[in-house]
Design a protein around this motif. Structure first.
Motif, PDB file in Angstrom:
ATOM      1  N   PRO A   1       0.824  -1.212   0.000  1.00 27.22           N
ATOM      2  CA  PRO A   1       0.000   0.000   0.000  1.00 27.22           C
ATOM      3  C   PRO A   1       0.859   1.264   0.000  1.00 27.22           C
ATOM      4  CG  PRO A   1      -0.746  -1.561   1.657  1.00 27.22           C
ATOM      5  CD  PRO A   1       0.583  -2.036   1.185  1.00 27.22           C
TER       6      PRO A   1
ATOM      7  N   VAL B   1       3.782   2.954   2.772  1.00 27.69           N
ATOM      8  CA  VAL B   1       3.378   3.295   4.138  1.00 27.69           C
ATOM      9  C   VAL B   1       4.538   3.137   5.105  1.00 27.69           C
ATOM     10  CG1 VAL B   1       1.860   2.677   6.048  1.00 27.69           C
ATOM     11  CG2 VAL B   1       0.973   2.691   3.723  1.00 27.69           C
TER      12      VAL B   1
ATOM     13  N   MET C   1      -4.887   7.164   1.421  1.00 24.87           N
ATOM     14  CA  MET C   1      -4.260   5.942   0.925  1.00 24.87           C
ATOM     15  C   MET C   1      -4.579   5.792  -0.559  1.00 24.87           C
ATOM     16  SD  MET C   1      -2.635   4.568   3.437  1.00 24.87           S
ATOM     17  CE  MET C   1      -2.234   3.053   2.533  1.00 24.87           C
TER      18      MET C   1
ATOM     19  N   SER D   1      -4.510   2.781  -1.997  1.00 25.55           N
ATOM     20  CA  SER D   1      -5.049   1.429  -2.151  1.00 25.55           C
ATOM     21  C   SER D   1      -6.570   1.469  -2.015  1.00 25.55           C
ATOM     22  CB  SER D   1      -4.446   0.511  -1.086  1.00 25.55           C
ATOM     23  OG  SER D   1      -4.521   1.118   0.188  1.00 25.55           O
TER      24      SER D   1
ATOM     25  N   ARG E   1      -8.206   0.591   3.466  1.00 28.75           N
ATOM     26  CA  ARG E   1      -7.364   1.317   4.402  1.00 28.75           C
ATOM     27  C   ARG E   1      -6.209   0.450   4.906  1.00 28.75           C
ATOM     28  NH1 ARG E   1     -11.071   5.387   8.094  1.00 28.75           N
ATOM     29  NH2 ARG E   1     -12.463   6.097   6.420  1.00 28.75           N
ATOM     30  N   SER E   2      -5.176   1.117   5.347  1.00 33.69           N
ATOM     31  CA  SER E   2      -4.004   0.421   5.864  1.00 33.69           C
ATOM     32  C   SER E   2      -4.170   0.127   7.349  1.00 33.69           C
ATOM     33  CB  SER E   2      -2.755   1.278   5.643  1.00 33.69           C
ATOM     34  OG  SER E   2      -1.646   0.749   6.347  1.00 33.69           O
ATOM     35  N   HIS E   3      -3.729  -1.057   7.764  1.00 35.04           N
ATOM     36  CA  HIS E   3      -3.770  -1.380   9.192  1.00 35.04           C
ATOM     37  C   HIS E   3      -2.839  -0.460   9.977  1.00 35.04           C
ATOM     38  CE1 HIS E   3      -0.147  -3.528   7.920  1.00 35.04           C
ATOM     39  NE2 HIS E   3       0.217  -3.527   9.178  1.00 35.04           N
TER      40      HIS E   3
ATOM     41  N   THR F   1      -9.147   6.216   2.042  1.00 30.96           N
ATOM     42  CA  THR F   1      -8.530   5.959   0.745  1.00 30.96           C
ATOM     43  C   THR F   1      -8.992   7.030  -0.247  1.00 30.96           C
ATOM     44  OG1 THR F   1     -10.355   4.603  -0.066  1.00 30.96           O
ATOM     45  CG2 THR F   1      -8.637   3.479   1.217  1.00 30.96           C
TER      46      THR F   1
ATOM     47  N   GLU G   1       1.127  -6.394   2.188  1.00 33.40           N
ATOM     48  CA  GLU G   1      -0.010  -7.242   2.534  1.00 33.40           C
ATOM     49  C   GLU G   1       0.035  -8.515   1.697  1.00 33.40           C
ATOM     50  OE1 GLU G   1      -3.526  -4.935   2.001  1.00 33.40           O
ATOM     51  OE2 GLU G   1      -3.025  -3.520   3.610  1.00 33.40           O
TER      52      GLU G   1
END
Length: 320
Positions: free
Chosen positions: A122, A203, A220, A222, A225-227, A234, A288
């Motif tokens: 991401p 990230v 974001m 992607s 969403r990013s963890h 996004t 990921e």
């Protein structure tokens, strides 16, 4: 022993050189019943120590443990038959080169057998704290008010973060000027110093500067969403429906690799990628894990080729 050699080559030329050699193929009988019976070779054209290099080493180690044969990475692999013993680690440029380099001596989809998508990395759009925009819509409005007066840095022309900037230009109807740097670190430093207005970066690479307040995250790139930044929306959520620009790594074999061997590679590598151990390792490195079917990976490659062809052509980009 596992030996994965990472090669730092020109962004546009390394896939060409690697693939020209990897595709010097000749007909080979199926070895599915005895496969694997000797060392596997994986072409890894990345600088040592990066996420993709680390992933390749981890997968190579697991293949060695499961199959009892070494997995050897070499700078370039010449005259490799389609027998499952020579594999190519594929980056985003695998799907952009057909447009950047229209005279490629191979067909990306015809001459390679997709094995699986290993992971997605991401990216996050960040701005210098002085930029008066906290959302993607505000950033687009600011760029419209300053046509050609804002700039976006990247780790190099044609890379995933450069193309993310160009996709934002196309979808937001703005003209933010691209400024290439030699790597992610100087690209981010340029934003932090105020030399550059914004950038798109991984990230993990951006987190230290985000936490220090040296750059401000906006969205974001992607689809989810990013963890690592769960509160950050996004671009897709921010009004740019379908916006997706990520870095990724896949695994492919020569196009004439027998289906049974390609299938065995897929099932084994997918199990490795989806194992708790490798999932944890990839997430820690900012990527990921995926591990999908051959058909899904082929569809992904087809979509990426079509998507980036449009962006590259609209932006008038050419290989440098």
């Amino acid at each position: 022993m596992v030996m994965i050699t990472a090669v730092n080559k020109d962004f546009f030329l390394w896939p060409l050189r690697a693939a020209m050699l990897a595709l010097a193929l000749h007909a080979a009988p199926s070895f599915a019943q005895t496969y694997p019976a000797k060392a596997l070779r994986i072409v890894v054209a990345y600088a040592p120590g990066g996420t993709n290099d680390i992933s390749a080493r981890a997968i190579g180690q697991k293949l060695t443990e499961l199959w009892g044969v070494p997995v050897i990475g070499t700078e370039l692999v010449a005259k490799s038959p389609p027998d499952g013993y020579t594999l190519l680690l594929t980056p985003p440029s695998f799907t952009t080169n057909p447009t950047y380099l229209p005279k490629l001596p191979y067909d990306t989809l015809r001459d390679f057998a997709p094995i699986t998508l290993l992971n997605i990395n991401p990216q996050v759009l960040v701005v210098n704290p002085s930029v008066p925009a906290r959302t993607a819509k505000e950033l687009a409005a600011l760029a419209r008010a300053r046509p050609g007066g804002m700039n976006c840095s990247s780790s190099g022309s044609g890379g995933a973060n450069h193309l993310a900037c160009e996709l934002f230009n196309a979808m937001a109807g703005v003209k933010i000027v691209h400024v290439p740097y030699k790597g992610n670190a100087p690209s981010l430093l340029a934003v932090a110093s105020g030399e550059i207005d914004l950038s798109v970066n991984g990230v993990l690479a951006a987190m230290a500067m985000i936490k220090a307040g040296r750059v401000r995250p906006v969205a974001m790139t992607s689809l989810k969403r990013s963890h690592a930044l769960p509160e950050l929306p996004t671009l897709d959520e921010s009004g740019y429906k379908g916006f997706e620009a990520v870095a990724w790594t896949g695994l492919a074999a020569p196009g004439k690799t027998p289906a049974d061997i390609a299938g065995k590679l897929n099932s084994t590598v997918v199990k490795i990628v989806q194992s708790p151990e490798l999932k944890e390792r990839m997430l820690a490195e900012g990527s990921e894990p995926v591990g999908n079917t051959q058909e899904q990976f082929r569809a992904f490659l087809q979509n990426e080729i079509v998507k980036w062809r449009k962006v590259i052509q609209v932006a008038g980009l050419k290989a440098e």
